[in-house]
Scaffold this active site. Structure first.
Site, short mmCIF file in Angstrom:
data_model
loop_
_atom_site.label_atom_id
_atom_site.label_comp_id
_atom_site.label_asym_id
_atom_site.label_seq_id
_atom_site.Cartn_x
_atom_site.Cartn_y
_atom_site.Cartn_z
N HIS A 192 114.38 -13.43 -46.87
CA HIS A 192 114.75 -14.83 -46.57
C HIS A 192 113.79 -15.78 -47.28
O HIS A 192 114.20 -16.78 -47.86
CB HIS A 192 114.71 -15.04 -45.04
CG HIS A 192 114.97 -16.45 -44.58
ND1 HIS A 192 116.06 -16.80 -43.83
CD2 HIS A 192 114.25 -17.59 -44.75
CE1 HIS A 192 116.03 -18.11 -43.57
NE2 HIS A 192 114.92 -18.60 -44.12
N GLU A 193 112.48 -15.43 -47.24
CA GLU A 193 111.47 -16.31 -47.87
C GLU A 193 111.58 -16.30 -49.38
O GLU A 193 111.52 -17.35 -50.03
CB GLU A 193 110.06 -15.90 -47.44
CG GLU A 193 109.82 -15.87 -45.94
CD GLU A 193 110.39 -17.07 -45.22
OE1 GLU A 193 110.85 -16.91 -44.09
OE2 GLU A 193 110.42 -18.18 -45.83
N HIS B 121 114.20 -18.49 -50.73
CA HIS B 121 113.81 -19.92 -50.85
C HIS B 121 113.17 -20.21 -52.20
O HIS B 121 113.31 -21.31 -52.74
CB HIS B 121 112.83 -20.32 -49.73
CG HIS B 121 113.48 -20.69 -48.43
ND1 HIS B 121 114.44 -21.67 -48.30
CD2 HIS B 121 113.29 -20.20 -47.17
CE1 HIS B 121 114.82 -21.77 -47.03
NE2 HIS B 121 114.13 -20.89 -46.32
O1 LIG Z 1 112.09 -19.92 -44.49
C1 LIG Z 1 111.52 -19.70 -43.25
N1 LIG Z 1 112.29 -20.20 -42.20
O2 LIG Z 1 113.20 -21.10 -42.45
C2 LIG Z 1 111.99 -19.76 -40.87
C3 LIG Z 1 112.95 -18.70 -40.39
C4 LIG Z 1 112.68 -17.37 -41.00
C5 LIG Z 1 113.70 -16.32 -40.68
C6 LIG Z 1 114.52 -16.40 -39.56
C7 LIG Z 1 115.45 -15.40 -39.32
C8 LIG Z 1 115.56 -14.32 -40.19
C9 LIG Z 1 114.76 -14.25 -41.30
C10 LIG Z 1 113.83 -15.25 -41.54
NI NI Z 2 114.14 -20.60 -44.19
#
Ligand SMILES: OCN(O)CCCc1ccccc1
Ligand code: NI
Length: 187
Positions: free
Chosen positions: A157-158, A161
């Site tokens: 997920h990061e 970004h």
């Molecule tokens: O980019 C970080 N963010 O927006 C916070 C949430 C991170 C995250 C939440 C649920 C599953 C994977 C990652």
């Molecule tokens: Ni995020």
């Protein structure tokens, strides 16, 4: 300290940019920013500080989310056991790179959210089940980690970004709960 007002929201163009590689050796500015990003995550997971500073709890934060279009993310992923002090992964990753990954895909049963998205977007977010990631830490040391399950989902997920990808880009529009053959659900 970083608070929610520093976090840009969907629609802000920086979230759709491909972030720039960070020059090595790390500058003091980048190191300080990395520590601030980690401090935000730690604070956001502390009930008192989160309430005091009105922080949404986060397990990850990417520099583009605070309008810094550079390839740096912080992850602070606690263990599952209640009150366990140990963390599955807690580090600031500079220039993270997925160097290998499983063929198999997984998704989180409860879907995903994002600190830059002030709405619920339901649906499965399919990702690689297992990944090997190299990165430099804030000491300038090269690291290599092998991740699976929740930690693998968070780091992907990061890294998304850093490439201008939002989690909902990966949700099937016709059927958000579409599950392709063999996709593993993480609950
Ligand atoms: O980019 C970080 N963010 O927006 C916070 C949430 C991170 C995250 C939440 C649920 C599953 C994977 C990652
Ligand atoms: Ni995020």
């Amino acid at each position: 300290m970083i608070t929610m007002k520093d976090i840009i929201r969907e629609g802000h163009p920086t979230l759709r940019l491909v972030a720039k590689e960070v020059e090595l050796p790390l500058s003091k500015e980048v190191i300080d920013l990395g520590h601030e990003m980690m401090e935000f995550l730690v604070n956001s997971q502390d009930p008192e500080l989160a309430e005091k500073y009105e922080l949404r709890a986060g397990v990850g934060l990417a520099a583009p989310q605070i309008d810094q279009s550079i390839r740096m993310v912080a992850v602070h992923i606690p263990g599952i056991e209640e009150d366990s002090e140990d963390y599955i992964l807690s580090d600031v990753m500079v220039n993270p790179k997925i160097v290998s990954h499983s063929v198999q895909s997984s998704c989180l049963a409860e879907g995903e959210g994002c600190l830059s998205v002030d709405r619920d977007v339901p649906g499965y977010v399919p990702r690689h089940s297992r990944i090997t990631v190299t990165y430099h830490d804030l000491n300038g040391e090269k690291q290599k980690v092998r991740l699976k399950n929740y930690a693998a989902m968070v780091v992907q997920h990061e890294i998304d970004h850093l490439n201008g990808v939002m989690f909902y880009d990966r949700i099937n529009e016709e059927n958000p709960y579409q599950l392709d053959e063999g996709v593993n659900i993480i609950s």
